[in-house]
Design a protein around this motif. Structure first.
Motif, PDB file in Angstrom:
ATOM      1  N   ASP A   1      -0.019  -3.899   8.538  1.00 54.25           N
ATOM      2  CA  ASP A   1       1.339  -4.403   8.756  1.00 54.25           C
ATOM      3  C   ASP A   1       2.276  -3.307   8.252  1.00 54.25           C
ATOM      4  O   ASP A   1       2.258  -2.995   7.053  1.00 54.25           O
ATOM      5  N   ILE A   2       3.050  -2.710   9.132  1.00 51.93           N
ATOM      6  CA  ILE A   2       3.888  -1.562   8.764  1.00 51.93           C
ATOM      7  C   ILE A   2       4.792  -1.886   7.576  1.00 51.93           C
ATOM      8  O   ILE A   2       5.073  -1.026   6.748  1.00 51.93           O
ATOM      9  N   GLU A   3       5.198  -3.133   7.452  1.00 50.53           N
ATOM     10  CA  GLU A   3       6.083  -3.522   6.346  1.00 50.53           C
ATOM     11  C   GLU A   3       5.375  -3.521   4.999  1.00 50.53           C
ATOM     12  O   GLU A   3       6.019  -3.579   3.960  1.00 50.53           O
ATOM     13  N   SER A   4       4.042  -3.443   5.004  1.00 47.23           N
ATOM     14  CA  SER A   4       3.290  -3.396   3.753  1.00 47.23           C
ATOM     15  C   SER A   4       3.021  -1.967   3.291  1.00 47.23           C
ATOM     16  O   SER A   4       2.462  -1.763   2.217  1.00 47.23           O
ATOM     17  N   LEU A   5       3.402  -0.989   4.107  1.00 50.36           N
ATOM     18  CA  LEU A   5       3.154   0.420   3.789  1.00 50.36           C
ATOM     19  C   LEU A   5       4.394   1.050   3.171  1.00 50.36           C
ATOM     20  O   LEU A   5       5.500   0.893   3.686  1.00 50.36           O
ATOM     21  N   TYR A   6       4.181   1.772   2.075  1.00 48.41           N
ATOM     22  CA  TYR A   6       5.274   2.359   1.310  1.00 48.41           C
ATOM     23  C   TYR A   6       4.992   3.831   1.009  1.00 48.41           C
ATOM     24  O   TYR A   6       3.855   4.283   1.031  1.00 48.41           O
ATOM     25  N   LEU A   7       6.062   4.527   0.691  1.00 50.25           N
ATOM     26  CA  LEU A   7       5.983   5.854   0.094  1.00 50.25           C
ATOM     27  C   LEU A   7       6.539   5.732  -1.312  1.00 50.25           C
ATOM     28  O   LEU A   7       7.119   4.707  -1.670  1.00 50.25           O
ATOM     29  N   CYS A   8       6.383   6.775  -2.108  1.00 45.10           N
ATOM     30  CA  CYS A   8       7.033   6.811  -3.418  1.00 45.10           C
ATOM     31  C   CYS A   8       7.627   8.211  -3.611  1.00 45.10           C
ATOM     32  O   CYS A   8       7.235   9.166  -2.931  1.00 45.10           O
TER      33      CYS A   8
ATOM     34  N   THR B   1      -1.726  -0.850  -4.006  1.00 43.09           N
ATOM     35  CA  THR B   1      -2.942  -0.138  -3.620  1.00 43.09           C
ATOM     36  C   THR B   1      -2.534   1.265  -3.200  1.00 43.09           C
ATOM     37  O   THR B   1      -1.448   1.465  -2.646  1.00 43.09           O
ATOM     38  N   LEU B   2      -3.405   2.237  -3.432  1.00 46.24           N
ATOM     39  CA  LEU B   2      -3.146   3.607  -2.989  1.00 46.24           C
ATOM     40  C   LEU B   2      -4.102   3.951  -1.862  1.00 46.24           C
ATOM     41  O   LEU B   2      -5.319   3.840  -2.015  1.00 46.24           O
ATOM     42  N   ALA B   3      -3.552   4.364  -0.726  1.00 46.70           N
ATOM     43  CA  ALA B   3      -4.350   4.858   0.392  1.00 46.70           C
ATOM     44  C   ALA B   3      -4.399   6.375   0.269  1.00 46.70           C
ATOM     45  O   ALA B   3      -3.375   7.045   0.362  1.00 46.70           O
ATOM     46  N   THR B   4      -5.601   6.916   0.044  1.00 46.61           N
ATOM     47  CA  THR B   4      -5.759   8.344  -0.181  1.00 46.61           C
ATOM     48  C   THR B   4      -7.135   8.815   0.265  1.00 46.61           C
ATOM     49  O   THR B   4      -8.094   8.038   0.255  1.00 46.61           O
TER      50      THR B   4
ATOM     51  N   ILE C   1       0.857  -1.184   0.000  1.00 48.97           N
ATOM     52  CA  ILE C   1       0.000   0.000   0.000  1.00 48.97           C
ATOM     53  C   ILE C   1       0.894   1.236   0.000  1.00 48.97           C
ATOM     54  O   ILE C   1       1.741   1.400   0.880  1.00 48.97           O
ATOM     55  N   ILE C   2       0.697   2.088  -1.000  1.00 45.79           N
ATOM     56  CA  ILE C   2       1.411   3.370  -1.046  1.00 45.79           C
ATOM     57  C   ILE C   2       0.531   4.406  -0.360  1.00 45.79           C
ATOM     58  O   ILE C   2      -0.666   4.511  -0.659  1.00 45.79           O
ATOM     59  N   LEU C   3       1.111   5.145   0.559  1.00 46.62           N
ATOM     60  CA  LEU C   3       0.382   6.184   1.269  1.00 46.62           C
ATOM     61  C   LEU C   3       0.475   7.486   0.493  1.00 46.62           C
ATOM     62  O   LEU C   3       1.567   7.965   0.188  1.00 46.62           O
ATOM     63  N   ASP C   4      -0.685   8.064   0.168  1.00 48.60           N
ATOM     64  CA  ASP C   4      -0.720   9.361  -0.489  1.00 48.60           C
ATOM     65  C   ASP C   4      -0.311  10.440   0.512  1.00 48.60           C
ATOM     66  O   ASP C   4      -0.325  10.230   1.728  1.00 48.60           O
ATOM     67  N   THR C   5       0.017  11.603   0.000  1.00 47.25           N
ATOM     68  CA  THR C   5       0.499  12.708   0.822  1.00 47.25           C
ATOM     69  C   THR C   5      -0.485  13.050   1.935  1.00 47.25           C
ATOM     70  O   THR C   5      -0.076  13.303   3.076  1.00 47.25           O
ATOM     71  N   ASN C   6      -1.783  13.042   1.639  1.00 48.51           N
ATOM     72  CA  ASN C   6      -2.762  13.408   2.661  1.00 48.51           C
ATOM     73  C   ASN C   6      -2.793  12.400   3.807  1.00 48.51           C
ATOM     74  O   ASN C   6      -3.041  12.761   4.951  1.00 48.51           O
ATOM     75  N   VAL C   7      -2.500  11.144   3.536  1.00 44.28           N
ATOM     76  CA  VAL C   7      -2.459  10.130   4.587  1.00 44.28           C
ATOM     77  C   VAL C   7      -1.184  10.307   5.412  1.00 44.28           C
ATOM     78  O   VAL C   7      -1.222  10.263   6.648  1.00 44.28           O
ATOM     79  N   VAL C   8      -0.057  10.530   4.757  1.00 44.52           N
ATOM     80  CA  VAL C   8       1.201  10.747   5.475  1.00 44.52           C
ATOM     81  C   VAL C   8       1.073  11.960   6.385  1.00 44.52           C
ATOM     82  O   VAL C   8       1.467  11.924   7.557  1.00 44.52           O
TER      83      VAL C   8
END
Length: 142
Positions: free
Chosen positions: A29-36, A117-120, A2-9
């Motif tokens: 799971d923190i290991e499944s969360l990414y930035l780009c 997946t994008l979390a936004t 899951i990539i976290l969008d700026t608004n989620v970060v």
């Protein structure tokens, strides 16, 4: 993944974060969360605006912590494949009268290139792009 969008970060770094986002974040799971890298660009832009306005480096310090500790090894790069996908996304959206910002097209391309997946919060900005989306700000996280 899951990539976290700026608004989620931005939300997860707040002292008084949204209860929905806090609950969603705790379930991941923190290991499944990414930035780009396009997200880093947006965060750097916001940090620079604060620095210029308030002479405060607090957001750059937070960004450094995110990159070096919280998401170390989990920052996806905007590469050649992502660049080509970005151009295709923008052209196709424009053809059908649905504008998309360059930044959002870049984020979408990185998601597509990695099957992420994008979390936004901004679901509507990414609809119709064959990206799995989740909105941590909503009840039920649809």
């Amino acid at each position: 993944m899951i990539i976290l969008d700026t608004n989620v970060v931005s939300e997860i770094t707040k002292a008084n974060l949204s209860p929905n986002v806090g609950e969603w974040f705790e379930q991941q799971d923190i290991e499944s969360l990414y930035l780009c890298s396009p997200i880093l660009m947006e965060l750097s832009y916001g940090a620079e605006k604060v620095l210029l306005r308030d002479r405060s480096e607090r957001f750059f310090e937070g960004l450094g912590y995110l990159m070096e500790h919280q998401f170390a090894g989990r920052i996806l790069q905007f590469d050649q494949d992502s660049a080509l996908l970005t151009g295709r996304i923008r052209a196709r959206r424009e053809r059908f009268g649905h504008q998309i910002s360059v930044q959002d097209a870049m984020i979408a391309a990185v998601c597509l290139a990695h099957g992420a997946t994008l979390a936004t919060r901004n679901i509507k900005d990414f609809q119709g792009l064959d990206i799995r989306l989740v909105n941590p700000f909503e009840d039920g996280h649809a």
